[in-house]
Write a protein that holds these residues in place. Sequence first.
Motif, short mmCIF file in Angstrom:
data_model
loop_
_atom_site.label_atom_id
_atom_site.label_comp_id
_atom_site.label_asym_id
_atom_site.label_seq_id
_atom_site.Cartn_x
_atom_site.Cartn_y
_atom_site.Cartn_z
N GLY A 120 0.89 -1.43 0.10
CA GLY A 120 -0.13 0.22 0.27
C GLY A 120 0.55 0.93 0.26
N THR A 121 1.58 1.04 0.91
CA THR A 121 2.89 2.55 1.10
C THR A 121 3.33 2.20 -0.37
OG1 THR A 121 3.22 2.07 3.05
CG2 THR A 121 4.42 3.81 2.06
N ALA A 122 3.90 1.65 -1.27
CA ALA A 122 4.47 1.57 -2.37
C ALA A 122 3.71 2.69 -3.72
CB ALA A 122 5.27 0.59 -2.83
N GLY A 123 2.56 1.08 -3.74
CA GLY A 123 1.64 1.84 -4.23
C GLY A 123 1.02 3.55 -4.44
N ALA A 124 1.12 4.17 -2.46
CA ALA A 124 0.36 5.01 -2.42
C ALA A 124 1.49 6.26 -3.22
CB ALA A 124 0.06 5.87 -0.98
N LEU A 125 2.78 5.87 -3.23
CA LEU A 125 3.85 6.85 -3.89
C LEU A 125 3.55 6.83 -4.81
CD1 LEU A 125 6.87 4.93 -1.11
CD2 LEU A 125 5.24 8.17 -1.34
N LEU A 126 3.49 6.26 -5.62
CA LEU A 126 3.68 5.89 -6.71
C LEU A 126 2.90 6.66 -7.58
CD1 LEU A 126 4.76 2.39 -7.98
CD2 LEU A 126 6.30 4.10 -8.13
N LEU A 137 1.30 -2.24 -11.59
CA LEU A 137 0.78 -3.41 -12.05
C LEU A 137 1.14 -4.41 -12.29
CD1 LEU A 137 -3.37 -2.55 -12.74
CD2 LEU A 137 -1.99 -3.48 -10.38
N VAL A 138 2.01 -3.93 -13.01
CA VAL A 138 3.25 -5.32 -13.91
C VAL A 138 4.06 -5.81 -12.59
CG1 VAL A 138 5.12 -5.33 -15.45
CG2 VAL A 138 3.83 -3.92 -15.94
N PRO A 139 4.79 -4.98 -11.83
CA PRO A 139 5.84 -5.85 -11.26
C PRO A 139 4.87 -6.79 -9.94
CG PRO A 139 6.43 -2.96 -10.83
CD PRO A 139 5.05 -3.73 -11.68
N PRO A 140 3.68 -7.04 -9.35
CA PRO A 140 2.72 -7.70 -9.03
C PRO A 140 2.32 -8.82 -9.62
CG PRO A 140 1.74 -5.75 -8.83
CD PRO A 140 3.02 -5.38 -9.28
N GLY A 141 1.84 -8.58 -11.29
CA GLY A 141 1.72 -9.42 -12.29
C GLY A 141 2.89 -10.03 -12.43
N ALA A 142 3.82 -10.29 -12.36
CA ALA A 142 5.52 -10.00 -12.84
C ALA A 142 5.25 -10.90 -11.65
CB ALA A 142 6.72 -9.51 -13.05
N VAL A 143 5.14 -11.31 -9.92
CA VAL A 143 5.55 -11.88 -9.23
C VAL A 143 5.03 -12.93 -9.50
CG1 VAL A 143 5.67 -11.98 -6.39
CG2 VAL A 143 7.02 -9.89 -7.91
N VAL A 144 3.34 -12.36 -8.99
CA VAL A 144 2.38 -13.76 -9.08
C VAL A 144 3.01 -14.70 -9.84
CG1 VAL A 144 0.31 -14.80 -9.22
CG2 VAL A 144 0.80 -12.23 -8.12
N LEU A 145 3.11 -14.46 -11.43
CA LEU A 145 3.55 -15.11 -12.51
C LEU A 145 4.42 -15.75 -12.08
CD1 LEU A 145 1.96 -13.49 -15.95
CD2 LEU A 145 1.36 -15.11 -14.37
N ALA A 146 5.66 -15.62 -11.53
CA ALA A 146 6.54 -15.95 -11.36
C ALA A 146 6.67 -17.01 -10.04
CB ALA A 146 7.28 -15.27 -10.15
N VAL A 147 5.81 -17.39 -9.10
CA VAL A 147 5.32 -17.86 -8.56
C VAL A 147 4.49 -18.83 -9.06
CG1 VAL A 147 4.08 -18.56 -5.79
CG2 VAL A 147 5.17 -16.33 -5.64
N ALA A 148 3.71 -18.80 -9.40
CA ALA A 148 3.60 -19.64 -9.93
C ALA A 148 4.30 -20.74 -11.69
CB ALA A 148 1.72 -19.06 -11.22
N LEU A 149 4.81 -20.23 -12.00
CA LEU A 149 5.92 -20.80 -12.28
C LEU A 149 6.57 -21.94 -11.64
CD1 LEU A 149 7.00 -18.39 -15.34
CD2 LEU A 149 5.55 -20.30 -15.60
N ALA A 150 7.50 -21.26 -9.97
CA ALA A 150 7.79 -22.10 -9.69
C ALA A 150 7.13 -22.82 -9.07
CB ALA A 150 7.93 -21.17 -8.53
N TYR A 151 5.94 -23.10 -9.10
CA TYR A 151 4.94 -24.37 -8.39
C TYR A 151 4.39 -25.05 -9.72
CZ TYR A 151 5.44 -22.87 -3.56
OH TYR A 151 4.87 -22.80 -2.25
N LEU A 152 4.71 -24.63 -10.96
CA LEU A 152 4.31 -25.88 -12.29
C LEU A 152 4.85 -27.47 -12.23
CD1 LEU A 152 2.44 -25.13 -14.62
CD2 LEU A 152 4.15 -24.54 -16.05
N PRO A 153 6.35 -27.17 -11.66
CA PRO A 153 6.61 -28.57 -11.58
C PRO A 153 5.65 -29.93 -10.70
CG PRO A 153 8.15 -27.34 -11.05
CD PRO A 153 7.38 -26.19 -11.11
#
Length: 160
Positions: A120-126, A137-153
């Motif tokens: 919330g603080t980072a978003g408010a500052l941006l 939105l791009v950074p959290p979207g990328a992090v969520v997809l990275a976590v999904a890819l990490a759990y894919l196998p």
Amino acid sequence: MRGRLEGAAEALGRRWFVIGLGIEGGLILVAAGAGWGLTARYGEPTGRHMTVAALLAATMGMRNVTSMRVNVPGLPTTLVTRSMTSFLGGSALGQDGAFGYGTGAWARRAAAVLAMFAGGTAGALLVRAGRPVNWLLVPPGAVVLAVALAYLPQPRLHAR
């Protein structure tokens, strides 16, 4: 809709967690694309603002479903009020056994509250700096997809 997706995933031997994270990350990135270059607007929102808000609302619904489906003890869903109540009730201040006082769940709850505060603080500052929606939105979207890819196998639920 979530029930149908979950049922189809389990029929294929897949776990909902990876699929839910993938859909969530994808929706966040679609919202970033819809709001590319769009800055905060005070007053009457444009159609693009409403589109981004609708996509993010769907994303938050997916996150709640995924959080509840994973069912990690002591880790609240994205409901801020519930997170704060669980955090304080299970702390030395609240000392409530119903909220896991003395079980170690407090550390997970503290981390969840800290992550929400930091995001919330980072978003408010941006937003205050006049950055466009895609910066938010791009950074959290990328992090969520990275976590999904990490759990894919992870292994299938059952052999086909």
